[in-house]
Scaffold this motif. Structure first.
Motif: not given
Length: 330
Positions: A107, A110, A126, A128, A157, A213, A215-217
């Protein structure tokens, strides 16, 4: 012949900057995955005036891995601690991470990849929410926050221009020079709940752009009791008034009625009744506790949502009162 891959990271890698307060036992779990990412060339951890042994533990970790750098400041809130960390950092790009978040593999790399595109970018990852195997009574804030965050992510988004005007901090990256410029433009930090909203408004004022983004979690190891939840609500109402007042050019003016407008008609009526008859708040809180004990989750959530609205309205009225008094005195 094997062609070597181009390094996707800007020269120098990233400085991960974190403020920490009373999270000593969590720090090794948070630091290990950061240090496993080769893009994290240093991790600057600022201890925000706590005496739980965090500073000493970080010194031990730094003795084993010199990428960890630590600094102690008097307690002044996350915004001031993060600014101190950014000033210490040596990387061209900094990644701001909360001290209760576990980054996913890759991440940090990224985040850096995005910053090849331009200098005036704020990248938002992101975060979580962590959930227990089964829901527990009184743990409503975890579920309510997660739902609101999901709604806001969907809005980002759909319209990226809304990211900075409704920013959730915790896992963002930007050029270090831009971060310091944004923070040093603040005469008074709006700290506590919504300090990230204040930060986002300052980014807009300096012409920065944001990119989300998912996908960067990072995994948020969230824990919040009901008392802290109610303090958050009060701080939310108070600070939203203060932040909108401080940034009129980029955030529309608000008054305490913003709380009412966010509720359905039944909720508005209930809020009005409790504001007139404060003793009803105790009954609401007791009913919410009973609903949780009976695993009536929907009722518990509705009760908790109304408690939030009451405390948020109280905080908003507190913040609005000095301005109203000043107007009457003119």
């Amino acid at each position: 012949m094997t062609v070597p891959r181009a390094d996707p990271r800007p020269a120098g890698g990233a400085s991960v900057v974190m403020a920490t307060y009373n999270r000593r036992d969590l720090l090794p779990e948070v630091l290990d995955p950061i240090l496993a990412d080769p893009a994290a060339t240093e991790v600057v951890v600022v201890v925000d005036g706590c005496d739980d042994g965090s500073f000493e533990l970080l010194g031990e970790i730094a003795s084993r891995d010199p990428r960890v750098r630590t600094h102690y400041v008097s307690n002044g809130g996350a915004a001031r601690a993060l600014l101190a960390g950014a000033r210490m950092a040596r990387g061209e790009v900094i990644v701001i991470l909360d001290d209760d978040e576990i980054v996913a593999p890759g991440a940090i790399t990224g985040h850096l990849r995005h910053h090849r595109a331009g200098d005036d970018l704020v990248v938002v990852g992101y975060v979580e929410m962590s959930f227990p195997p089964s829901r527990r009574p009184g743990d409503f804030s975890r579920y309510l926050y997660a739902r609101q965050y999901a709604r806001d992510c969907a809005a980002w988004e759909a319209d990226p221009s809304r990211i900075l005007s409704n920013l959730w901090g915790g896992f963002i990256s930007m050029r270090r020079s831009n971060y310091i410029q944004v923070m040093e433009s603040a005469h008074d930090f709006v700290d506590g709940y919504h300090y990230d909203l204040d930060f986002g408004a300052r980014c807009i004022e300096l012409g920065l752009q944001a990119r989300f983004d998912p996908s960067l979690r990072a995994l948020h190891l969230y824990e919040r009791g009901s008392a802290a939840y109610l303090r958050d609500a009060r701080g939310s109402g108070r600070n939203r008034i203060l932040i909108h007042r401080a940034h009129p050019a980029v955030l529309a003016p608000v008054d305490p009625t913003f709380v009412d407008r966010g509720l359905p008609p039944v909720g508005r009526a209930a809020l009005a009744a409790i504001m007139r008859l404060p003793f009803l708040f105790g009954a609401l809180r007791a009913a919410t506790v009973v609903a949780g004990q009976l695993h009536l989750w929907r009722i518990e959530d509705r009760g908790a949502g109304l408690m939030w609205a009451v405390e948020q309205k109280r905080g908003a009225l507190e913040a609005a009162a000095p301005a109203a008094a000043g107007t009457r005195g003119v």
